[in-house]
Design an enzyme around this catalytic site. Structure first.
Site, short mmCIF file in Angstrom:
data_model
loop_
_atom_site.label_atom_id
_atom_site.label_comp_id
_atom_site.label_asym_id
_atom_site.label_seq_id
_atom_site.Cartn_x
_atom_site.Cartn_y
_atom_site.Cartn_z
N LYS A 10 0.86 -1.21 0.00
CA LYS A 10 0.00 0.00 0.00
C LYS A 10 0.88 1.24 0.00
O LYS A 10 2.07 1.19 0.38
CB LYS A 10 -0.91 0.04 1.23
CG LYS A 10 -0.22 0.05 2.60
CD LYS A 10 0.23 1.38 3.14
CE LYS A 10 0.91 1.29 4.49
NZ LYS A 10 1.70 2.45 4.87
N PRO A 94 10.29 -3.77 0.21
CA PRO A 94 11.31 -3.41 1.19
C PRO A 94 10.85 -3.70 2.62
O PRO A 94 9.65 -3.64 2.91
CB PRO A 94 11.49 -1.91 0.98
CG PRO A 94 10.27 -1.45 0.28
CD PRO A 94 9.74 -2.61 -0.50
N GLY A 98 7.51 1.39 4.79
CA GLY A 98 6.33 2.25 4.79
C GLY A 98 5.30 1.81 3.75
O GLY A 98 4.33 2.50 3.46
N LEU A 99 5.53 0.60 3.17
CA LEU A 99 4.59 0.08 2.16
C LEU A 99 3.68 -1.00 2.74
O LEU A 99 2.95 -1.66 2.00
CB LEU A 99 5.38 -0.48 0.96
CG LEU A 99 6.26 0.51 0.19
CD1 LEU A 99 7.07 -0.20 -0.88
CD2 LEU A 99 5.41 1.62 -0.45
N GLY A 100 3.76 -1.20 4.04
CA GLY A 100 2.88 -2.17 4.70
C GLY A 100 3.22 -3.62 4.36
O GLY A 100 2.36 -4.49 4.51
N GLY A 101 4.45 -3.87 3.95
CA GLY A 101 4.84 -5.23 3.52
C GLY A 101 4.56 -6.30 4.57
O GLY A 101 3.88 -7.30 4.28
N GLY A 102 5.04 -6.09 5.79
CA GLY A 102 4.86 -7.08 6.86
C GLY A 102 3.38 -7.27 7.20
O GLY A 102 2.92 -8.39 7.42
N SER A 103 2.63 -6.17 7.20
CA SER A 103 1.19 -6.24 7.52
C SER A 103 0.44 -7.01 6.43
O SER A 103 -0.41 -7.86 6.73
CB SER A 103 0.62 -4.83 7.63
OG SER A 103 1.33 -4.08 8.58
N ASP A 136 -1.79 -1.50 10.59
CA ASP A 136 -1.83 -1.46 9.13
C ASP A 136 -2.37 -2.74 8.50
O ASP A 136 -2.30 -2.90 7.29
CB ASP A 136 -0.41 -1.23 8.58
CG ASP A 136 -0.08 0.24 8.46
OD1 ASP A 136 -0.95 1.07 8.76
OD2 ASP A 136 1.05 0.54 8.05
O1 C5P Z 1 0.03 -1.16 15.31
P1 C5P Z 1 1.47 -1.34 15.08
O2 C5P Z 1 2.00 -2.61 15.66
O3 C5P Z 1 1.91 -1.16 13.68
O4 C5P Z 1 2.19 -0.17 15.89
C1 C5P Z 1 3.51 -0.23 16.28
C2 C5P Z 1 3.81 0.96 17.16
O5 C5P Z 1 3.77 2.17 16.39
C3 C5P Z 1 2.84 1.18 18.30
O6 C5P Z 1 3.15 0.42 19.43
C4 C5P Z 1 3.00 2.66 18.55
O7 C5P Z 1 4.18 2.91 19.30
C5 C5P Z 1 3.24 3.22 17.16
N1 C5P Z 1 1.99 3.69 16.55
C6 C5P Z 1 1.45 4.88 16.99
N2 C5P Z 1 0.29 5.35 16.44
C7 C5P Z 1 -0.31 4.67 15.43
C8 C5P Z 1 0.22 3.46 14.96
C9 C5P Z 1 1.38 2.99 15.54
O8 C5P Z 1 2.00 5.54 17.88
N3 C5P Z 1 -1.41 5.19 14.88
#
Ligand code: C5P
Length: 331
Positions: A10, A94, A98-103, A136
């Site tokens: 994405k 990559p 920032g492309l959401g690959g892992g998600s 994500d």
């Molecule tokens: O949801 P995800 O695991 O991707 O988030 C990882 C970390 O990124 C969260 O623990 C938080 O520190 C930060 N985050 C945030 N605000 C968001 C998404 C992620 O602060 N909207």
């Protein structure tokens, strides 16, 4: 039985960061857009128990820090299934880009497990499972153009934007999203830069999105039309392409304010894309991938050549509508 899934990436068409919430997340507003660039995920379930991740890319973790790993347990519980889950990841996107690959990889595993066991988890339960694993993930249960609210996990399908040519530049810089959010807080970025509170900025961003959405609902969508045609139409008055309307709202990615000063080479990459004719270029998520949207595939190919010449890896791709996303995911 093994199931193969395309795990599409994405980009974020604008990303507005709001206040830090008591749960440690930041409120945000964004428009996600799936693109054709993808990893390939193969899932096999054998007798026994446990989770095994296979990937030739050494940057991909094989343990519970991998979102693919973390989604298996809740998915198996929802399916009422048992077994040893083997996940093979063919990594092309990559890592931390920032492309959401892992998600996307994790959602691909969830969808593959449903196929392996020939059982469906309800859409609502899949959303719960996905959101629990990461902010994500849920967007990849919708695909196409998606409005992201909450901390990014609250997703709403938007009318699809027409597919456009897109260039993804992938500088070899790895950016941690939690660190980028923390840097944003440390900077006090919204207050210092715009003399407004995070809540004010969210409100402003929400109003822009809302104005754009009301335009969408007034039937301005020209599905299937080449964007170049729409750009030509601009001279005759207001462009009817909703993507151009969105760009004109002045959408920005707030992460650029923290990431660009730390990695000024990224500013140059964005400039190359703009100079090559991108009608919009931006950091995706917290980066370091930078994308450019182009009126034609030819223009996109030219931009790729320019980026590569300047030493930045880049590929040309297209945005994917929801229909294209679901058509190609199991192909
Ligand atoms: O949801 P995800 O695991 O991707 O988030 C990882 C970390 O990124 C969260 O623990 C938080 O520190 C930060 N985050 C945030 N605000 C968001 C998404 C992620 O602060 N909207």
């Amino acid at each position: 039985m093994s199931v193969t899934v395309r795990s599409f990436a994405k980009i974020n068409l604008g990303l507005c960061i709001g206040p830090l919430r008591p749960d440690g997340f930041h409120d945000l507003r964004t428009t996600y857009q799936t693109i054709a660039l993808h990893d390939v995920i193969r899932v096999e379930v054998a007798r026994g128990s446990g989770i095994e991740i296979r990937c030739k890319d050494p940057r991909v973790p094989r343990d519970q820090t991998n979102t693919c790993y973390r989604i298996v347990e809740p998915a198996m519980a929802a399916l009422g299934a048992k077994g040893r889950v083997v996940i093979e990841i063919e990594k092309k996107l990559p890592v931390r880009g920032g492309l959401g690959g892992g998600s996307a990889n994790a959602v691909a595993v969830l969808l593959a497990l449903e196929r392996v066991f020939k059982k469906q988890i309800t859409a609502a339960e899949k959303m719960w499972i996905a959101a629990d694993v990461g902010s994500d993930l849920p967007l990849f249960l919708l695909g196409g153009t998606v409005l992201g609210l909450g901390h990014g996990e609250e997703v709403y399908p938007l009318p699809d934007l027409p597919s456009v040519a897109c260039v993804i530049a992938t500088p070899e810089i790895s950016i941690s999203t939690p660190k980028a959010f923390a840097d944003w807080d440390r900077l006090g970025a919204p207050a210092k830069l715009t003399a407004s509170t995070p809540s004010d900025r969210m409100l402003m961003c929400g109003r822009r999105f809302s104005a754009w959405l009301s335009g969408l609902s007034q039937n301005k969508i020209r599905t299937g039309k080449a964007l170049s045609g729409v750009l030509v139409a601009r001279g005759r008055g207001r462009a009817e392409n909703p993507l151009l309307d969105l760009v004109r709202t002045g959408i920005e990615n707030d992460f650029e304010r923290v990431v660009f000063p730390q990695y000024p080479e990224l500013i140059k990459v964005k400039r190359v894309l703009e100079d090559a004719g991108a009608f919009y270029a931006s950091l995706s998520g917290s980066g370091s991938a930078i994308y450019g949207l182009f009126a034609s595939r030819t223009a996109a190919a030219r931009a790729v050549a320019r980026l590569r010449k300047s030493g930045t890896p880049a590929v040309a791709t297209t945005t994917l509508t929801r229909q294209q996303y679901w058509k190609k995911i199991f192909d």
